[in-house]
Design a protein around this motif. Structure first.
Motif, PDB file in Angstrom:
ATOM      1  N   THR A   1       0.832  -1.202   0.000  1.00  0.00           N
ATOM      2  CA  THR A   1       0.000   0.000   0.000  1.00  0.00           C
ATOM      3  C   THR A   1       0.864   1.249   0.000  1.00  0.00           C
ATOM      4  OG1 THR A   1      -1.854  -1.101   1.092  1.00  0.00           O
ATOM      5  CG2 THR A   1      -1.722   1.289   1.338  1.00  0.00           C
TER       6      THR A   1
ATOM      7  N   ALA B   1      -3.815   5.967   0.142  1.00  0.00           N
ATOM      8  CA  ALA B   1      -3.535   4.729   0.870  1.00  0.00           C
ATOM      9  C   ALA B   1      -4.818   4.012   1.294  1.00  0.00           C
ATOM     10  CB  ALA B   1      -2.656   5.011   2.086  1.00  0.00           C
TER      11      ALA B   1
ATOM     12  N   VAL C   1      -6.087   2.293  -1.870  1.00  0.00           N
ATOM     13  CA  VAL C   1      -5.195   1.201  -2.263  1.00  0.00           C
ATOM     14  C   VAL C   1      -5.312   0.036  -1.282  1.00  0.00           C
ATOM     15  CG1 VAL C   1      -2.758   0.548  -2.536  1.00  0.00           C
ATOM     16  CG2 VAL C   1      -3.607   2.685  -3.533  1.00  0.00           C
ATOM     17  N   ALA C   2      -5.307   0.328   0.017  1.00  0.00           N
ATOM     18  CA  ALA C   2      -5.430  -0.733   1.021  1.00  0.00           C
ATOM     19  C   ALA C   2      -6.765  -1.460   0.881  1.00  0.00           C
ATOM     20  CB  ALA C   2      -5.286  -0.159   2.425  1.00  0.00           C
TER      21      ALA C   2
ATOM     22  N   SER D   1       0.695   3.634  -3.304  1.00  0.00           N
ATOM     23  CA  SER D   1       0.177   4.983  -3.057  1.00  0.00           C
ATOM     24  C   SER D   1       1.181   6.048  -3.487  1.00  0.00           C
ATOM     25  CB  SER D   1      -0.153   5.163  -1.569  1.00  0.00           C
ATOM     26  OG  SER D   1      -1.151   4.267  -1.177  1.00  0.00           O
TER      27      SER D   1
END
Length: 173
Positions: free
Chosen positions: A67, A125, A128-129, A71
């Motif tokens: 991540t 983030a 993405v996470a 990111s």
């Protein structure tokens, strides 16, 4: 009746009278994130792939590092600047193949909000996470493989920076 855009503008001006805050763009981003999370949850339900009772510590570490890298890659990397160009304007290099950019369109709250999102590794983030975590449920082998590549790249970045710092220290700079 007041339009949504007019209401958001009025609320935004009363919320931050001395600074432009693109509340409409932020609402759109929150809606997009909600749609992403709902799509992942619906896909997991439809395919019958349950979320793990408790993710393994190894997966948490792997996805955390992946991540971080993805990111920063999206938000700051020189090579990904074409993705940000519609929303951002180049300002200056930021070192280690990264760029500093400024939001391009202050008048369009949606483009402004998207620009802030796509250029902020901390903001990205969460997206993405969430995507990687959803991938871990829906396609665990492929997600772990992609996360391994991103994690290896992140570790390599830190080693490169450490090497440069050690080299400069040895040379007396």
């Amino acid at each position: 009746m007041e339009s949504l855009r007019a209401r958001l503008t009025r609320v935004g001006q009363s919320y931050a009278p001395h600074d432009h805050r693109p509340l409409g763009g932020y609402l759109a981003a929150m809606g997009g994130f909600t749609a992403l999370a709902a799509a992942l949850a619906a896909t997991a339900k439809i395919t019958g792939k349950p979320a793990p009772e408790r993710p393994s510590a190894a997966d948490v570490v792997l996805l955390s590092l992946a991540t971080h890298k993805l990111s920063r890659l999206i938000a700051k990397d020189s090579v990904t600047s074409p993705l940000r160009a519609p929303f951002m304007r180049y300002a200056e290099p930021a070192g280690a193949a990264e760029l500093n950019e400024e939001v391009r369109d202050h008048d369009n709250t949606f483009k402004h909000g998207a620009g802030e999102l796509i250029s902020c590794p901390f903001c990205l983030a969460v997206w993405v996470a969430t995507a990687l975590t959803g991938g871990l449920v829906l396609a665990p082998r492929l997600t772990r493989l992609a996360a391994v590549a991103l994690t290896a790249t992140a570790v390599s970045d830190f080693l490169q920076l450490g090497y440069d710092a050690a080299k400069k220290a040895a040379e007396g700079d």
